[in-house]
Design a protein around this motif. Structure first.
Motif, mmCIF file in Angstrom:
data_model
loop_
_atom_site.group_PDB
_atom_site.id
_atom_site.type_symbol
_atom_site.label_atom_id
_atom_site.label_comp_id
_atom_site.label_asym_id
_atom_site.label_seq_id
_atom_site.Cartn_x
_atom_site.Cartn_y
_atom_site.Cartn_z
ATOM 1 N N LYS A 1 0.999 -1.098 -0.003
ATOM 2 C CA LYS A 1 -0.023 0.189 -0.057
ATOM 3 C C LYS A 1 0.779 1.285 0.142
ATOM 4 O O LYS A 1 0.349 2.078 -0.814
ATOM 5 N N ARG A 2 1.981 1.261 0.787
ATOM 6 C CA ARG A 2 2.754 2.369 0.903
ATOM 7 C C ARG A 2 3.546 2.660 -0.151
ATOM 8 O O ARG A 2 3.532 3.802 -0.877
ATOM 9 N N VAL A 3 4.057 1.702 -1.091
ATOM 10 C CA VAL A 3 4.873 1.930 -2.410
ATOM 11 C C VAL A 3 3.920 2.212 -3.405
ATOM 12 O O VAL A 3 4.234 2.809 -4.273
ATOM 13 N N GLU A 4 2.743 1.603 -3.574
ATOM 14 C CA GLU A 4 1.832 1.907 -4.532
ATOM 15 C C GLU A 4 1.309 3.338 -4.560
ATOM 16 O O GLU A 4 1.227 3.998 -5.626
ATOM 17 N N LYS A 5 1.093 3.609 -3.237
ATOM 18 C CA LYS A 5 0.851 5.229 -3.084
ATOM 19 C C LYS A 5 1.942 6.166 -3.680
ATOM 20 O O LYS A 5 1.617 7.237 -4.161
ATOM 21 N N ALA A 6 3.112 5.928 -3.237
ATOM 22 C CA ALA A 6 4.204 6.720 -3.726
ATOM 23 C C ALA A 6 4.515 6.655 -5.091
ATOM 24 O O ALA A 6 4.513 7.638 -5.986
#
Length: 214
Positions: free
Chosen positions: A73-78
């Protein structure tokens, strides 16, 4: 520290258990973490802990599932906020590093599970995480090649493996130094080298060639 209340709803209790395990993993070898230690950190009895998890393996599976969900979730948002495939790769790299720095117990858990000789549900979750991450990186690299940002000869699978390996290298060095923040200090320079190896060079340019003096 996880909530100490003995009357949390089931979902919150499970989340508190995950937080307790990651907290303990940041302090000691995950293989040495017992259910007694987890229960003690949460101010519970082992019986209360096992009302939500049937076994220690089930706890480990829940922890790895949380890590996989939150990291992706964190890397996809970035990546989604980045203006280009190359910028998305850099954003993912920095977001991943920041996530690990915020949760230093995670790499200990991941390395521990992937090195276990026997099969386990937690190990399957860890493997699935790495596979999904690698595929996402390969997609971005292919998009970068199609857009002309990245060199057409770049091997997407190899570049994705290198990307993950760079993060693992920074993690291992920070563990040896006992300084999680060291990852963030070294990350920009490491990614800059990776970037120079995959970007498409302009025709007729050679960044390594020294300019001739007039």
């Amino acid at each position: 520290m996880p909530p100490a209340s003995k009357h949390l709803p089931a979902a919150q209790r499970r989340a508190a258990t995950v937080a307790a395990v990651l907290e303990l993993a940041g302090e000691r070898n995950p293989g040495e973490i017992t259910t007694a230690a987890i229960a003690s950190r949460m101010n519970l009895t082992q019986g209360a802990l096992f009302r939500h998890f049937p076994s220690k393996d089930a706890i480990w599976q829940a922890v790895m599932a949380w890590v996989a969900e939150q990291l992706l979730k964190r890397v996809e948002k970035a990546a989604g906020a980045a203006p280009s495939p190359l910028a998305a790769l850099e954003a993912m790299f920095m977001a991943h590093i920041a996530f690990v720095v915020a949760h230093p117990g995670i790499p200990r858990m991941l390395f521990g599970e992937l090195q276990r000789p026997q099969a386990s549900a937690a190990k399957d979750v860890a493997r699935t995480l790495v596979d999904r991450y690698r595929r996402r990186l390969a997609e971005l690299i292919e998009a970068g090649k199609n857009s002309g940002q990245l060199a057409p000869e770049v091997d997407g699978a190899a570049a994705a493996a290198l990307f993950i390996g760079m993060i693992q290298g920074l993690v291992v060095q920070s563990l040896l130094a006992g300084r999680p923040e060291q990852m963030q200090e070294g990350a920009p320079g490491v990614f800059a080298i990776f970037k120079r190896g995959i970007v498409k060079q302009q025709t007729g340019s050679n960044p390594n060639r020294e300019r001739k003096k007039p």
